[in-house]
Design a protein around this motif. Structure first.
Motif, PDB file in Angstrom:
ATOM      1  N   THR A   1       3.817 -69.641   8.335  1.00 37.20           N
ATOM      2  CA  THR A   1       2.463 -69.778   7.788  1.00 37.20           C
ATOM      3  C   THR A   1       2.291 -68.923   6.543  1.00 37.20           C
ATOM      4  N   PHE A   2       2.806 -67.696   6.592  1.00 37.12           N
ATOM      5  CA  PHE A   2       2.716 -66.805   5.434  1.00 37.12           C
ATOM      6  C   PHE A   2       3.518 -67.368   4.260  1.00 37.12           C
ATOM      7  N   GLY A   3       4.656 -67.999   4.569  1.00 35.13           N
ATOM      8  CA  GLY A   3       5.448 -68.635   3.509  1.00 35.13           C
ATOM      9  C   GLY A   3       4.707 -69.780   2.857  1.00 35.13           C
ATOM     10  N   MET A   4       3.968 -70.573   3.661  1.00 36.55           N
ATOM     11  CA  MET A   4       3.149 -71.649   3.116  1.00 36.55           C
ATOM     12  C   MET A   4       2.069 -71.091   2.197  1.00 36.55           C
ATOM     13  N   MET A   5       1.438 -69.989   2.626  1.00 32.87           N
ATOM     14  CA  MET A   5       0.405 -69.364   1.806  1.00 32.87           C
ATOM     15  C   MET A   5       0.997 -68.820   0.509  1.00 32.87           C
TER      16      MET A   5
ATOM     17  N   HIS B   1      -3.956 -73.815   5.128  1.00 31.76           N
ATOM     18  CA  HIS B   1      -2.565 -73.579   5.547  1.00 31.76           C
ATOM     19  C   HIS B   1      -2.499 -73.214   7.028  1.00 31.76           C
ATOM     20  N   ILE B   2      -3.420 -72.374   7.488  1.00 33.95           N
ATOM     21  CA  ILE B   2      -3.438 -71.982   8.902  1.00 33.95           C
ATOM     22  C   ILE B   2      -3.703 -73.203   9.786  1.00 33.95           C
TER      23      ILE B   2
ATOM     24  N   VAL C   1       8.180 -77.641   5.120  1.00 32.94           N
ATOM     25  CA  VAL C   1       6.808 -77.572   4.600  1.00 32.94           C
ATOM     26  C   VAL C   1       6.713 -76.572   3.453  1.00 32.94           C
ATOM     27  N   ILE C   2       7.385 -75.429   3.565  1.00 32.69           N
ATOM     28  CA  ILE C   2       7.360 -74.414   2.496  1.00 32.69           C
ATOM     29  C   ILE C   2       7.994 -74.973   1.227  1.00 32.69           C
ATOM     30  N   LEU C   3       9.126 -75.658   1.366  1.00 29.36           N
ATOM     31  CA  LEU C   3       9.782 -76.258   0.196  1.00 29.36           C
ATOM     32  C   LEU C   3       8.893 -77.315  -0.450  1.00 29.36           C
ATOM     33  N   PHE C   4       8.219 -78.117   0.380  1.00 24.57           N
ATOM     34  CA  PHE C   4       7.294 -79.130  -0.152  1.00 24.57           C
ATOM     35  C   PHE C   4       6.146 -78.459  -0.907  1.00 24.57           C
ATOM     36  N   ASP C   5       5.575 -77.421  -0.321  1.00 25.27           N
ATOM     37  CA  ASP C   5       4.473 -76.701  -0.976  1.00 25.27           C
ATOM     38  C   ASP C   5       4.915 -76.104  -2.299  1.00 25.27           C
ATOM     39  N   PHE C   6       6.096 -75.494  -2.308  1.00 26.83           N
ATOM     40  CA  PHE C   6       6.545 -74.790  -3.509  1.00 26.83           C
ATOM     41  C   PHE C   6       6.884 -75.757  -4.640  1.00 26.83           C
ATOM     42  N   HIS C   7       7.525 -76.883  -4.327  1.00 22.85           N
ATOM     43  CA  HIS C   7       7.994 -77.790  -5.376  1.00 22.85           C
ATOM     44  C   HIS C   7       6.935 -78.809  -5.810  1.00 22.85           C
ATOM     45  N   PHE C   8       5.948 -79.091  -4.965  1.00 19.34           N
ATOM     46  CA  PHE C   8       4.960 -80.115  -5.305  1.00 19.34           C
ATOM     47  C   PHE C   8       3.528 -79.568  -5.327  1.00 19.34           C
ATOM     48  N   MET C   9       3.106 -78.942  -4.252  1.00 22.41           N
ATOM     49  CA  MET C   9       1.717 -78.490  -4.156  1.00 22.41           C
ATOM     50  C   MET C   9       1.430 -77.303  -5.065  1.00 22.41           C
ATOM     51  N   ARG C  10       2.406 -76.453  -5.346  1.00 20.64           N
ATOM     52  CA  ARG C  10       2.180 -75.289  -6.204  1.00 20.64           C
ATOM     53  C   ARG C  10       1.752 -75.716  -7.597  1.00 20.64           C
TER      54      ARG C  10
END
Length: 338
Positions: free
Chosen positions: A98-102, A178-179, A214-223
């Motif tokens: 969860t912290f990684g997603m945030m 994210h939570i 999910v973290i990889l998706f957030d970092f490469h697309f959602m960020r």
């Protein structure tokens, strides 16, 4: 013996009491003596009623009325407190995921000071491990699931707020979202692992894989979307931040009150129906934010055009003033020459 695949093994008769004969089985925490004639593996109990136990394979074992509370308590203990090390590891992985997603969509203030960031993160995770262990040890894992918002999630949001320059209402909206996603990820993994009769190792591996993806998706697309789009919207976050907070409270209430969702099929259905409502609601929020972004973009373009028009008018006035001065100079020059 009734096995998980519905195979029945017929044993020979024995002399002495039934409890003495099954004493070796009862040495395992998952085995429970029900009445005077049944030993049940609690891992394969799917439902407990006041009259019987429903087991994997649609088998039923009658439960004496005087033993209902004992059986119920033993099942809860097996389900949530059978292996405290595993539970702490599961909590740590869920918290880290969860912290990684945030963090994947956060611009940290101390990027250049890595030792400070590492010390802050390490201190937070040590706190999570110690506090979670204490709650599980003195109360129960079920109790931790009911209070994690106060003991784990709120400190994480405050920590990120202190480590970034993000406005607090917008930070609460994004991090609470994210939570909320993490609750569904963790719950789905638990249900899948239980349905497949998986082990502690399978649960850990599925949890790690899910959060990594999910973290990889957030970092490469959602960020990119977050930094280029959402950060440009400065108004309306206060009221929006209440939406994920209310949804989290509702989800936790459905999942863990009065008992764990894995023991109430109707609650699982309601939780995923709520998930469908959440998807629709966030789609509407996305459309609203997109409209606000374009409205703000139009407003900025209008202000830029106004500035450009003002500059052109100012230059035109200067040109007119210069033309008048030039005309006066020419008139004076002709007067002097004549």
């Amino acid at each position: 013996y009734h096995l998980a695949d519905n195979t029945v093994i017929h044993s020979t008769s024995f002399n002495g009491s039934f409890q003495n004969a099954v004493s070796e089985l009862l040495a395992h925490k998952r085995m429970l003596l029900v009445g005077s004639s049944f030993v049940v593996n609690l891992f394969h109990v799917t439902e407990v009623t006041r009259s019987d136990l429903l087991l994997t394979g649609e088998l039923r074992v009658p439960v004496p009325r005087r033993m209902y509370e004992t059986v119920k308590m033993e099942e809860d203990t097996m389900l949530f407190e059978d292996n405290i090390i595993f539970l702490i590891l599961k909590v740590t992985i869920t918290c880290a995921g969860t912290f990684g997603m945030m963090g994947s969509t956060t611009k940290f203030r101390y990027v250049k000071e890595k030792p400070i960031s590492i010390m802050i993160f390490a201190s937070y995770f040590i706190y999570v491990i110690i506090s979670s262990y204490a709650i599980i040890y003195f109360f129960s894992y079920q109790h931790l699931l009911r209070v994690f918002l106060l003991t784990i999630s709120c400190p994480a949001i405050l920590l990120l707020h202190n480590m970034s320059d993000e406005p607090f209402p917008r930070l609460v909206f994004i991090r609470a979202t994210h939570i909320l996603v993490s609750i569904y990820i963790a719950g789905t993994i638990t249900l899948i692992n239980t349905a497949l009769h998986g082990t502690e190792l399978s649960d850990i591996l599925m949890r790690l894989l899910a959060y990594l993806l999910v973290i990889l998706f957030d970092f490469h697309f959602m960020r990119r979307i977050y930094l280029d789009f959402i950060t440009e919207i400065r108004k309306g976050w206060g009221i929006l931040s209440l939406i994920p907070c209310a949804l989290i409270i509702l989800t936790v209430a459905l999942a863990f009150y009065p008992e764990h969702y894995s023991k109430r099929p109707t609650s699982v259905i309601l939780i995923y129906l709520l998930g469908a409502v959440i998807v629709i609601l966030y789609t509407a929020i996305g459309v609203f934010l997109s409209m606000q972004y374009h409205r703000q973009e139009i407003e900025q373009n209008r202000k830029i055009l106004e500035l450009q028009v003002q500059n052109i008018q100012r230059e035109a006035a200067d040109m007119e003033k210069l033309a008048k001065q030039t005309k006066i100079i020419r008139h004076d020059t002709r007067h002097i020459l004549s």
